[in-house]
Design a protein around this motif. Structure first.
Motif, PDB file in Angstrom:
ATOM      1  N   UNK A 196     109.567  86.356  20.359  1.00  0.00           N
ATOM      2  CA  UNK A 196     110.414  85.631  21.307  1.00  0.00           C
ATOM      3  C   UNK A 196     109.784  84.287  21.698  1.00  0.00           C
ATOM      4  N   UNK A 197     108.458  84.265  21.848  1.00  0.00           N
ATOM      5  CA  UNK A 197     107.766  83.008  22.169  1.00  0.00           C
ATOM      6  C   UNK A 197     107.986  81.996  21.049  1.00  0.00           C
ATOM      7  N   UNK A 198     107.817  82.421  19.789  1.00  0.00           N
ATOM      8  CA  UNK A 198     108.033  81.515  18.655  1.00  0.00           C
ATOM      9  C   UNK A 198     109.473  81.014  18.631  1.00  0.00           C
ATOM     10  N   UNK A 199     110.432  81.917  18.837  1.00  0.00           N
ATOM     11  CA  UNK A 199     111.841  81.541  18.839  1.00  0.00           C
ATOM     12  C   UNK A 199     112.122  80.511  19.936  1.00  0.00           C
ATOM     13  N   UNK A 200     111.669  80.784  21.144  1.00  0.00           N
ATOM     14  CA  UNK A 200     111.889  79.880  22.273  1.00  0.00           C
ATOM     15  C   UNK A 200     111.292  78.504  21.988  1.00  0.00           C
ATOM     16  N   UNK A 201     110.047  78.479  21.535  1.00  0.00           N
ATOM     17  CA  UNK A 201     109.371  77.205  21.288  1.00  0.00           C
ATOM     18  C   UNK A 201     110.068  76.414  20.185  1.00  0.00           C
ATOM     19  N   UNK A 202     110.511  77.085  19.133  1.00  0.00           N
ATOM     20  CA  UNK A 202     111.222  76.392  18.054  1.00  0.00           C
ATOM     21  C   UNK A 202     112.523  75.783  18.561  1.00  0.00           C
ATOM     22  N   UNK A 203     113.304  76.583  19.295  1.00  0.00           N
ATOM     23  CA  UNK A 203     114.607  76.092  19.767  1.00  0.00           C
ATOM     24  C   UNK A 203     114.453  74.946  20.754  1.00  0.00           C
ATOM     25  N   UNK A 217     111.166  93.140  27.050  1.00  0.00           N
ATOM     26  CA  UNK A 217     112.530  93.652  27.252  1.00  0.00           C
ATOM     27  C   UNK A 217     113.603  92.561  27.103  1.00  0.00           C
ATOM     28  N   UNK A 218     113.172  91.302  26.960  1.00  0.00           N
ATOM     29  CA  UNK A 218     114.144  90.235  26.704  1.00  0.00           C
ATOM     30  C   UNK A 218     114.660  90.343  25.271  1.00  0.00           C
ATOM     31  N   UNK A 219     115.868  89.826  25.051  1.00  0.00           N
ATOM     32  CA  UNK A 219     116.466  89.865  23.718  1.00  0.00           C
ATOM     33  C   UNK A 219     116.515  88.456  23.135  1.00  0.00           C
ATOM     34  N   UNK A 220     116.727  88.376  21.827  1.00  0.00           N
ATOM     35  CA  UNK A 220     116.875  87.069  21.184  1.00  0.00           C
ATOM     36  C   UNK A 220     118.097  86.343  21.734  1.00  0.00           C
ATOM     37  N   UNK A 221     119.170  87.082  22.022  1.00  0.00           N
ATOM     38  CA  UNK A 221     120.372  86.460  22.600  1.00  0.00           C
ATOM     39  C   UNK A 221     120.064  85.810  23.945  1.00  0.00           C
TER      40      UNK A 221
END
Length: 148
Positions: free
Chosen positions: A53-60, A134-138
């Motif tokens: 999730x950290x990688x996804x957030x930082x990329x976006x 517990x956070x989701x990608x959405x």
């Protein structure tokens, strides 16, 4: 001799202090169970999820800020470097930072907090974002879209 006198004094007169500050047994058991869960397979799978999730957030956020700066060169949002689940997006100005946080909390239902001057340097006010297993990608996508 001095140490034995001190020890004798503490044993005889400080006993209520020593026992009043000790953790109750159920707290010690809870702490031990939490550590065992952290170092076991459950903890490992949760860490994997969080860092994905950290990688996804930082990329976006990074891509979004880069794209926005092409059209709005004076844009002063900034994603601070952080490999941890605690992320920060600079939103200069106390009032502006507070209003962005209120928007994210009220509309998006995200639990984010403003970090304002004088806690941080003027112009470097930021939104503190903490990602959890517990956070989701959405949810990460929705937060990124609302921030940008």
């Amino acid at each position: 001799f001095v140490y034995s006198t001190l020890i004798s004094y503490l044993v005889n007169y400080a006993r209520p202090f020593v026992y009043s500050t000790a953790l109750p047994p159920h707290s010690l058991i809870s702490i031990r169970q939490a550590y065992e869960a952290m170092i076991g397979p459950v903890g490992e799978s949760r860490r994997k999820v969080v860092f994905q999730l950290v990688r996804l957030f930082r990329e976006e956020i990074s891509e979004g800020i880069t794209t926005l700066k092409k059209d709005f060169p004076s844009l002063d949002f900034e994603l601070l470097p952080s490999p941890s689940p605690i992320q920060a997006v600079v939103v200069p100005g106390n009032e502006r930072c507070i209003s962005v946080c209120q928007y994210l909390r009220n509309v998006g239902k995200f639990d984010v907090y403003p970090i304002r001057t004088p806690t941080v340097e003027r112009g470097k006010e930021r939104i503190r974002i903490i990602l959890h297993s517990h956070n989701t990608e959405d949810e990460v996508h929705a937060l990124s879209q609302m921030l940008l």
